[in-house]
Motif scaffolding. Structure first.
Motif, PDB file in Angstrom:
ATOM      1  N   PRO A  60     -45.063  69.718 -36.119  1.00 58.09           N
ATOM      2  CA  PRO A  60     -43.673  69.774 -36.596  1.00 58.09           C
ATOM      3  C   PRO A  60     -43.356  68.783 -37.707  1.00 58.09           C
ATOM      4  N   SER A  61     -44.196  67.796 -37.921  1.00 61.34           N
ATOM      5  CA  SER A  61     -43.923  66.832 -38.988  1.00 61.34           C
ATOM      6  C   SER A  61     -44.342  67.348 -40.361  1.00 61.34           C
ATOM      7  N   ARG A  62     -45.080  68.443 -40.399  1.00 65.50           N
ATOM      8  CA  ARG A  62     -45.558  68.955 -41.680  1.00 65.50           C
ATOM      9  C   ARG A  62     -44.407  69.555 -42.484  1.00 65.50           C
ATOM     10  N   THR A  63     -44.494  69.407 -43.799  1.00 68.82           N
ATOM     11  CA  THR A  63     -43.401  69.869 -44.649  1.00 68.82           C
ATOM     12  C   THR A  63     -43.923  70.573 -45.885  1.00 68.82           C
ATOM     13  N   MET A  64     -43.237  71.600 -46.299  1.00 64.03           N
ATOM     14  CA  MET A  64     -43.525  72.281 -47.555  1.00 64.03           C
ATOM     15  C   MET A  64     -42.725  71.680 -48.706  1.00 64.03           C
ATOM     16  N   THR A  65     -41.554  71.147 -48.411  1.00 65.02           N
ATOM     17  CA  THR A  65     -40.621  70.723 -49.453  1.00 65.02           C
ATOM     18  C   THR A  65     -40.397  69.220 -49.527  1.00 65.02           C
ATOM     19  N   GLY A  66     -40.825  68.491 -48.520  1.00 69.67           N
ATOM     20  CA  GLY A  66     -40.408  67.103 -48.393  1.00 69.67           C
ATOM     21  C   GLY A  66     -39.049  67.038 -47.733  1.00 69.67           C
ATOM     22  N   ALA A  67     -38.771  65.960 -47.022  1.00 68.01           N
ATOM     23  CA  ALA A  67     -37.535  65.860 -46.241  1.00 68.01           C
ATOM     24  C   ALA A  67     -36.296  65.859 -47.127  1.00 68.01           C
ATOM     25  N   GLU A  68     -36.362  65.177 -48.273  1.00 67.64           N
ATOM     26  CA  GLU A  68     -35.176  65.083 -49.125  1.00 67.64           C
ATOM     27  C   GLU A  68     -34.787  66.439 -49.701  1.00 67.64           C
ATOM     28  N   GLN A  69     -35.771  67.173 -50.197  1.00 67.09           N
ATOM     29  CA  GLN A  69     -35.480  68.487 -50.761  1.00 67.09           C
ATOM     30  C   GLN A  69     -34.987  69.453 -49.681  1.00 67.09           C
ATOM     31  N   GLU A  70     -35.545  69.341 -48.482  1.00 69.73           N
ATOM     32  CA  GLU A  70     -35.101  70.194 -47.381  1.00 69.73           C
ATOM     33  C   GLU A  70     -33.640  69.934 -47.044  1.00 69.73           C
ATOM     34  N   ARG A  71     -33.253  68.668 -46.975  1.00 71.38           N
ATOM     35  CA  ARG A  71     -31.843  68.338 -46.712  1.00 71.38           C
ATOM     36  C   ARG A  71     -30.947  68.840 -47.835  1.00 71.38           C
ATOM     37  N   TRP A  72     -31.401  68.651 -49.059  1.00 75.05           N
ATOM     38  CA  TRP A  72     -30.636  69.112 -50.223  1.00 75.05           C
ATOM     39  C   TRP A  72     -30.397  70.621 -50.156  1.00 75.05           C
ATOM     40  N   LEU A  73     -31.413  71.376 -49.767  1.00 73.88           N
ATOM     41  CA  LEU A  73     -31.288  72.823 -49.671  1.00 73.88           C
ATOM     42  C   LEU A  73     -30.260  73.211 -48.620  1.00 73.88           C
ATOM     43  N   VAL A  74     -30.399  72.664 -47.439  1.00 71.88           N
ATOM     44  CA  VAL A  74     -29.498  73.044 -46.343  1.00 71.88           C
ATOM     45  C   VAL A  74     -28.073  72.556 -46.616  1.00 71.88           C
ATOM     46  N   ASP A  75     -27.937  71.352 -47.140  1.00 70.64           N
ATOM     47  CA  ASP A  75     -26.592  70.862 -47.487  1.00 70.64           C
ATOM     48  C   ASP A  75     -25.948  71.760 -48.534  1.00 70.64           C
ATOM     49  N   GLY A  76     -26.737  72.228 -49.471  1.00 69.84           N
ATOM     50  CA  GLY A  76     -26.212  73.133 -50.492  1.00 69.84           C
ATOM     51  C   GLY A  76     -25.735  74.437 -49.912  1.00 69.84           C
ATOM     52  N   TRP A  77     -26.407  74.916 -48.900  1.00 69.51           N
ATOM     53  CA  TRP A  77     -25.959  76.144 -48.231  1.00 69.51           C
ATOM     54  C   TRP A  77     -24.633  75.911 -47.509  1.00 69.51           C
ATOM     55  N   HIS A  78     -24.479  74.766 -46.888  1.00 67.86           N
ATOM     56  CA  HIS A  78     -23.215  74.475 -46.209  1.00 67.86           C
ATOM     57  C   HIS A  78     -22.045  74.458 -47.186  1.00 67.86           C
ATOM     58  N   ALA A  79     -22.303  74.019 -48.413  1.00 64.25           N
ATOM     59  CA  ALA A  79     -21.241  73.946 -49.418  1.00 64.25           C
ATOM     60  C   ALA A  79     -21.080  75.232 -50.215  1.00 64.25           C
ATOM     61  N   SER A  80     -21.990  76.181 -50.028  1.00 60.81           N
ATOM     62  CA  SER A  80     -21.985  77.380 -50.855  1.00 60.81           C
ATOM     63  C   SER A  80     -20.799  78.285 -50.529  1.00 60.81           C
ATOM     64  N   ARG A  81     -20.213  78.840 -51.584  1.00 62.61           N
ATOM     65  CA  ARG A  81     -19.175  79.865 -51.441  1.00 62.61           C
ATOM     66  C   ARG A  81     -19.629  81.167 -52.090  1.00 62.61           C
ATOM     67  N   ALA A  82     -20.916  81.265 -52.381  1.00 63.19           N
ATOM     68  CA  ALA A  82     -21.446  82.436 -53.065  1.00 63.19           C
ATOM     69  C   ALA A  82     -21.716  83.574 -52.084  1.00 63.19           C
ATOM     70  N   LEU A  83     -21.628  84.793 -52.571  1.00 64.46           N
ATOM     71  CA  LEU A  83     -21.968  85.951 -51.751  1.00 64.46           C
ATOM     72  C   LEU A  83     -23.468  85.997 -51.469  1.00 64.46           C
ATOM     73  N   TRP A  84     -24.291  85.807 -52.520  1.00 66.08           N
ATOM     74  CA  TRP A  84     -25.742  85.838 -52.388  1.00 66.08           C
ATOM     75  C   TRP A  84     -26.289  84.429 -52.571  1.00 66.08           C
ATOM     76  N   ASN A  85     -27.079  83.968 -51.617  1.00 64.78           N
ATOM     77  CA  ASN A  85     -27.775  82.699 -51.733  1.00 64.78           C
ATOM     78  C   ASN A  85     -29.254  83.000 -51.995  1.00 64.78           C
ATOM     79  N   VAL A  86     -29.676  82.708 -53.221  1.00 68.58           N
ATOM     80  CA  VAL A  86     -30.998  83.102 -53.695  1.00 68.58           C
ATOM     81  C   VAL A  86     -31.864  81.853 -53.843  1.00 68.58           C
ATOM     82  N   VAL A  87     -33.106  81.940 -53.363  1.00 67.94           N
ATOM     83  CA  VAL A  87     -34.031  80.806 -53.397  1.00 67.94           C
ATOM     84  C   VAL A  87     -35.257  81.190 -54.220  1.00 67.94           C
ATOM     85  N   PRO A  88     -35.275  80.874 -55.504  1.00 66.27           N
ATOM     86  CA  PRO A  88     -36.487  81.068 -56.301  1.00 66.27           C
ATOM     87  C   PRO A  88     -37.500  79.982 -55.952  1.00 66.27           C
ATOM     88  N   GLN A  89     -38.703  80.375 -55.559  1.00 68.51           N
ATOM     89  CA  GLN A  89     -39.715  79.409 -55.148  1.00 68.51           C
ATOM     90  C   GLN A  89     -41.096  80.038 -55.354  1.00 68.51           C
TER      91      GLN A  89
END
Length: 549
Positions: free
Chosen positions: A365-394
Motif C-alpha cells: 500500500p505504500s507504493r505510489t504512481m504519482t507521489g503523495a503530493e501529486q495525489e493530494r493535489w489531484l483529489v483536492d482538485g476534484w473536491h473543488a471542481s465544478r466541471a461537468l467532465w473531470n478529465v485526467v490526461p496521463q
C-alpha cells in the motif's frame, strides 16, 4: 481556462539532487560520462541562465538561412492569454542550431486573421543561447474562447503562421469541446502521417500524452522511413544522454513537416512519459545499472531540453533534474483537466518490471504512481471542481488489463500500483466525481475501457471511462487485430474496443455525452496513408458505461 502550479522550492522538488549532481560533476573526467560543458549545462538553471555569463548580441539581419526550420507552436491556453513558442535553428541538425552563442531579438505578432490585417498584440522577445535559442511569449489581454493567429520575425525571416485559441472564461457555460489525444512518435518507426490528418481536424486543443521523442539512435536513412533522398548525420545514430544529444533529437523530430503542421494548427497541452528521458525509468531509478548521480545528470539534461522545445509556461521551467509538469486547466464549466506526471515521482516497478504475477511487492500500500503530493493535489482538485467532465490526461494504462488464462499484469502500468489506483478511485468517489474520463497513451494500441469499482467483479459499478490512444508511429504499421486480440478481449469484460493500428483519438465533450472517435491509418512505414475512423464510442453524463456511438 486557468492553470495552477506550485512555486519552485515547495515540497516535491529537490530531493537532495543538488548534492548528487555536484558529486557527479566532480567525477565527470574519471567516468567519461559527459563533457564538462554538458555537465554544467545540465546541473541546474542557476548555473547556466541568461545573465549569468556574458553573451553577445547577434544582429538578426546577419542570419543567412531560414531560422524557423522547427516551426511554431502554442500551448496551455488560458481565457485571457496564449503561450506562443518557436526556436531559431537555421541549421537544425548541427549543434546550437547553426547559431553562435549570442542573443537574438525576435519580433512576434498576434492577430484576428491569418493575413495579419487586424493585429491585436505585438512585441519583442530575446532568443537566448542558454535556452538553445528557443523563445516563448505569454501574450495577454486577449478575449476568451477566441481563435488567434501568430507569427515570429527574425531579421528579414518570417516564421510560418500558427493558429491558436484561448479558453472560455472559467465560469462560462459552453455547449461542447473537441480535443485530440496523441502519443508515442518514434521517428525511426515511421512517418508522422497521423499528424497530417490531425492538422486538418476541427479541434479546440490537443493533448500529447508522452513519448514525444525516443532516446534510441536513428540511422542515416531514418530507420523504417527508409529515406532515399537524404542521409541523416551520424550523431543521430546513438542514444541520447547529454543536453546536446536531446536538443539535437528534438530538432530532428520537430523538423518533420507533419508534426510542424499539427503544432501550427492547434494549441498543445503536453506531458511526458519515459522515452523523453530513458525507457521505463521510475523516479530517480534508471532502467540500467548506472550510479544515481549519473542518471540525475541525464534526467536534468532531458528535462531541460523538453522545456526548451515545448510550448510550456514559465512555472514548468525545470530546476536541474526536477520539473513540476502536473498542472490543472479549466475549459469553462464544461471540463476540468488534471494533467498528471506518472513518471517523475513513482515508486520503482515491482518484480523487476515487465509482465509479472501480482504479489506482496506490487500490492504494497505504500507504493505510489504519482507521489503523495501529486495525489493530494489531484483529489483536492476534484473536491473543488465544478466541471461537468473531470478529465485526467496521463501516460500509462489505468484500467486492469490481463489476458484470458494468464494472471500476469504490467508492472509499469497502474496494474503494478493497485493501491495507488485504489486511492485515486476512492478520492474521485469521495469528491463526488460523476463523469471521470482518463486519457492514456504509452501502449501503441487503442483501447476503450469502462473503469470499474472492482475490476475482479464485472458486475460492479462502472465509475468512469478510459480512452487509450494508439501511437502516432511507434510500433511501425501495427495491425487492426494484434496477435493477443482474442485473449485480451476475453480476459477483460470492461474492455470495449481494441485496435492496433497507428493514429490518434478525438474526444467530443458535450452537455450530455462524451464521444471518442478512434482514428487510424493503414501504414506509417510509407508516407501518405489516408485516415479512417476505426470505431466511435460514447458515455453518457451521469451514467458511465461505453456504448457504440
Amino acid at each position: 481556462m486557468t492553470i495552477t502550479s506550485v512555486a519552485p522550492g515547495t515540497s516535491g522538488r529537490g530531493h537532495g539532487h543538488d548534492q548528487e549532481l555536484r558529486a557527479a560533476a566532480r567525477h565527470i573526467h574519471r567516468r567519461g560520462f559527459l563533457t564538462v560543458t554538458g555537465a554544467a549545462a545540465a546541473l541546474a538553471f542557476t548555473t547556466n541562465l541568461p545573465g549569468t555569463a556574458q553573451a553577445a548580441d547577434l544582429d538578426a539581419r546577419r542570419i543567412t538561412d531560414d531560422p524557423f526550420t522547427l516551426g511554431v507552436a502554442s500551448g496551455d491556453p488560458l481565457p485571457g492569454s496564449a503561450l506562443l513558442w518557436t526556436r531559431l535553428a537555421p541549421k537544425p541538425y548541427e549543434p546550437d542550431g547553426g547559431l553562435p552563442r549570442a542573443r537574438v531579438q525576435v519580433r512576434w505578432e498576434l492577430a484576428h486573421d491569418a493575413r495579419f490585417r487586424r493585429t491585436v498584440r505585438r512585441g519583442h522577445v530575446t532568443a537566448h543561447p542558454e535556452f538553445a535559442h528557443s523563445v516563448r511569449v505569454e501574450a495577454g489581454g486577449l478575449d476568451p474562447d477566441r481563435v488567434y493567429y501568430y507569427r515570429f520575425r527574425a531579421g528579414d525571416w518570417l516564421s510560418p503562421v500558427g493558429r491558436t485559441r484561448t479558453a472560455p472564461a472559467r465560469g462560462a457555460r459552453i455547449g461542447g469541446l473537441r480535443l485530440a489525444a496523441v502519443s508515442c512518435q518514434a521517428y525511426h518507426d515511421g512517418y508522422f502521417t497521423p499528424y497530417k490528418h490531425l492538422a486538418e481536424e476541427d479541434l479546440d486543443v490537443v493533448f500529447h500524452l508522452g513519448d514525444y521523442l525516443y532516446e534510441y539512435g536513428v540511422n542515416a536513412t531514418g530507420g523504417a522511413r527508409a529515406y532515399t533522398d537524404r542521409r541523416l548525420p551520424a550523431h543521430f545514430n546513438r542514444e541520447t544522454v547529454t543536453l546536446e544529444d536531446y536538443r539535437l533529437r528534438y530538432a530532428l523530430y520537430k523538423s518533420d513537416p507533419d508534426l510542424m503542421a499539427a503544432h501550427a494548427a492547434h494549441p498543445f497541452v503536453v506531458t511526458w512519459d519515459d522515452h523523453e528521458t530513458e525507457n521505463n525509468y521510475a523516479g530517480g531509478t534508471p532502467e540500467n545499472d548506472v550510479p544515481p548521480e549519473e542518471f540525475l545528470l541525464r534526467r536534468a539534461a532531458a528535462y531541460r531540453a523538453y522545456w526548451e522545445n515545448q510550448p510550456l509556461r514559465a512555472p514548468q521551467r525545470p530546476d536541474g533534474p526536477d520539473m513540476r509538469l502536473y498542472r490543472r486547466l479549466h475549459f469553462g464549466r464544461l471540463a476540468q483537466f488534471d494533467i498528471l506526471d506518472t513518471r517523475q515521482y513513482r515508486s520503482n516497478q515491482a518484480y523487476g518490471d515487465g509482465w509479472q504475477l501480482p504479489g506482496p511487492e506490487s500490492e504494497d500500500p505504500s507504493r505510489t504512481m504519482t507521489g503523495a503530493e501529486q495525489e493530494r493535489w489531484l483529489v483536492d482538485g476534484w473536491h473543488a471542481s465544478r466541471a461537468l467532465w473531470n478529465v485526467v490526461p496521463q501516460q500509462v494504462t489505468f484500467a486492469r488489463r490481463r489476458s484470458a488464462g494468464d494472471p500476469k499484469v504490467s508492472m509499469d502500468a497502474w496494474d503494478g500500483y493497485p493501491a495507488s489506483r485504489r486511492r485515486v478511485l476512492d478520492g474521485a468517489r469521495a469528491a463526488g466525481v460523476d463523469n471521470l474520463v482518463v486519457l492514456t497513451g504509452d501502449v501503441h494500441v487503442a483501447y476503450a475501457f469502462d473503469l470499474k469499482e472492482d475490476f475482479e467483479d464485472p458486475d460492479s459499478r462502472t465509475v468512469g471511462t478510459e480512452f487509450v490512444t494508439t501511437s502516432v508511429s511507434s510500433g511501425k504499421d501495427g495491425a487492426q487485430r494484434p496477435a493477443n486480440y482474442d485473449r485480451l478481449m476475453q480476459g477483460n469484460a470492461h474492455l470495449k474496443f481494441y485496435d492496433g493500428r497507428r493514429g490518434y483519438t478525438t474526444v467530443t465533450l458535450g452537455a450530455g455525452v462524451a464521444r471518442a472517435d478512434f482514428r487510424a491509418v493503414s501504414a506509417v512505414t510509407t508516407p501518405g496513408a489516408p485516415v479512417m475512423t476505426a470505431a466511435s464510442l460514447a458515455t453518457e453524463a451521469g451514467n458511465p458505461g461505453l456504448k457504440p456511438a
